[in-house]
Design a protein around this motif. Structure first.
Motif, short mmCIF file in Angstrom:
data_model
loop_
_atom_site.label_atom_id
_atom_site.label_comp_id
_atom_site.label_asym_id
_atom_site.label_seq_id
_atom_site.Cartn_x
_atom_site.Cartn_y
_atom_site.Cartn_z
N ASN A 19 7.31 12.19 11.94
CA ASN A 19 8.14 11.32 10.85
C ASN A 19 7.98 9.91 11.20
O ASN A 19 7.83 9.37 10.06
CB ASN A 19 9.61 12.15 10.72
N ASP A 20 7.90 9.56 12.45
CA ASP A 20 7.84 8.27 12.69
C ASP A 20 6.68 7.56 12.37
O ASP A 20 6.52 6.48 11.64
CB ASP A 20 8.12 8.03 14.35
N GLN A 21 5.50 8.43 12.45
CA GLN A 21 4.24 7.84 12.33
C GLN A 21 3.62 7.96 10.83
O GLN A 21 2.86 7.57 10.19
CB GLN A 21 3.10 8.53 13.35
N TYR A 22 4.39 9.20 10.05
CA TYR A 22 3.99 9.38 8.88
C TYR A 22 4.45 8.06 7.77
O TYR A 22 3.60 7.83 7.02
CB TYR A 22 4.83 10.60 8.13
N ALA A 23 5.49 7.11 8.33
CA ALA A 23 6.14 6.21 7.38
C ALA A 23 4.83 5.06 7.56
O ALA A 23 4.40 4.73 6.68
CB ALA A 23 7.10 5.85 8.00
N GLU A 24 4.24 5.15 8.74
CA GLU A 24 3.24 3.81 9.16
C GLU A 24 2.12 4.50 8.33
O GLU A 24 1.32 3.72 7.86
CB GLU A 24 2.93 4.12 10.63
N TYR A 25 1.71 5.67 8.51
CA TYR A 25 0.73 6.11 7.68
C TYR A 25 0.61 5.96 6.05
O TYR A 25 -0.29 5.64 5.49
CB TYR A 25 0.38 7.72 8.09
N LYS A 26 1.90 6.01 5.56
CA LYS A 26 2.21 5.99 4.02
C LYS A 26 1.62 4.41 3.60
O LYS A 26 0.82 4.18 2.77
CB LYS A 26 3.22 6.55 3.62
N GLU A 27 2.30 3.67 4.55
CA GLU A 27 2.05 2.19 4.32
C GLU A 27 0.71 1.71 4.47
O GLU A 27 0.31 1.13 3.39
CB GLU A 27 3.10 1.42 5.45
N LEU A 28 0.00 1.96 5.63
CA LEU A 28 -1.40 1.78 5.77
C LEU A 28 -2.31 2.34 4.67
O LEU A 28 -3.19 1.68 4.15
CB LEU A 28 -1.91 2.41 7.04
N HIS A 29 -2.04 3.74 4.54
CA HIS A 29 -2.81 4.25 3.42
C HIS A 29 -2.80 3.75 1.93
O HIS A 29 -3.67 3.27 1.29
CB HIS A 29 -2.28 5.81 3.11
N ALA A 30 -1.60 3.17 1.44
CA ALA A 30 -1.49 2.46 0.45
C ALA A 30 -2.22 0.89 0.42
O ALA A 30 -2.92 0.97 -0.35
CB ALA A 30 0.00 1.96 0.08
N GLU A 31 -2.03 0.44 1.51
CA GLU A 31 -2.79 -0.79 1.79
C GLU A 31 -4.43 -0.73 1.64
O GLU A 31 -5.33 -1.18 0.92
CB GLU A 31 -2.60 -1.63 2.84
N VAL A 32 -4.80 0.55 2.55
CA VAL A 32 -6.36 0.62 2.54
C VAL A 32 -6.68 1.02 1.07
O VAL A 32 -7.87 0.69 0.75
CB VAL A 32 -6.45 1.71 3.47
N GLN A 33 -5.96 1.85 0.26
CA GLN A 33 -6.50 2.23 -1.19
C GLN A 33 -6.32 1.28 -1.89
O GLN A 33 -7.08 1.10 -2.92
CB GLN A 33 -5.30 3.46 -1.58
N ALA A 34 -5.41 0.30 -1.88
CA ALA A 34 -5.47 -1.18 -2.78
C ALA A 34 -6.84 -1.65 -2.56
O ALA A 34 -7.28 -2.30 -3.49
CB ALA A 34 -3.94 -1.87 -2.53
N MET A 35 -7.06 -1.82 -1.08
CA MET A 35 -8.31 -2.60 -0.90
C MET A 35 -9.59 -2.07 -1.25
O MET A 35 -10.53 -2.57 -1.99
CB MET A 35 -8.38 -2.86 0.73
#
Length: 112
Positions: A19-35
């Motif tokens: 749960n802790d790292q999923y939040a980080e993953y979701k945020e990073l994934h959104a950034e990487v997808q946007a890039m």
């Protein structure tokens, strides 16, 4: 690092990490997808550039676009985020699998 779960307490610990790292993953994934979308747009733009620029000014403009594109694609921050995102994806997938395996075993033992 995350072996088979042997107790309810371990399961809860795995779930907390997930749960802790999923939040980080979701945020990073959104950034990487946007890039990645931006790179797709830049790919398209570069594909549509004239192959024979008609003036020196146009040559320089094209050169600047190509340099900017290469700079962004090689940006250490982007590469680091992309790498971290891939790492988290694999880690979270592994943890989720271990939790599901434990749940299956516990469901099976409860029904017998």
């Amino acid at each position: 690092k995350y072996p088979t779960i042997r107790s309810e307490e371990e399961r809860d610990q795995y779930k907390a990490v997930f749960n802790d790292q999923y939040a980080e993953y979701k945020e990073l994934h959104a950034e990487v997808q946007a890039m990645a979308r931006r790179f797709g747009e830049m790919d398209e733009m570069m594909h549509n550039l004239p192959s024979r620029p008609s003036s020196q000014m146009e040559k320089e403009r094209i050169s600047n676009i190509v340099m900017e594109y290469q700079k962004k694609k090689a940006d250490p921050t982007y590469l680091e985020k992309r790498e971290r995102c891939e790492y988290l994806k694999k880690k979270l997938s592994h943890i989720k699998q271990k939790i599901q395996e434990y749940n299956k075993v516990m469901d099976w033992s409860d029904s017998n």
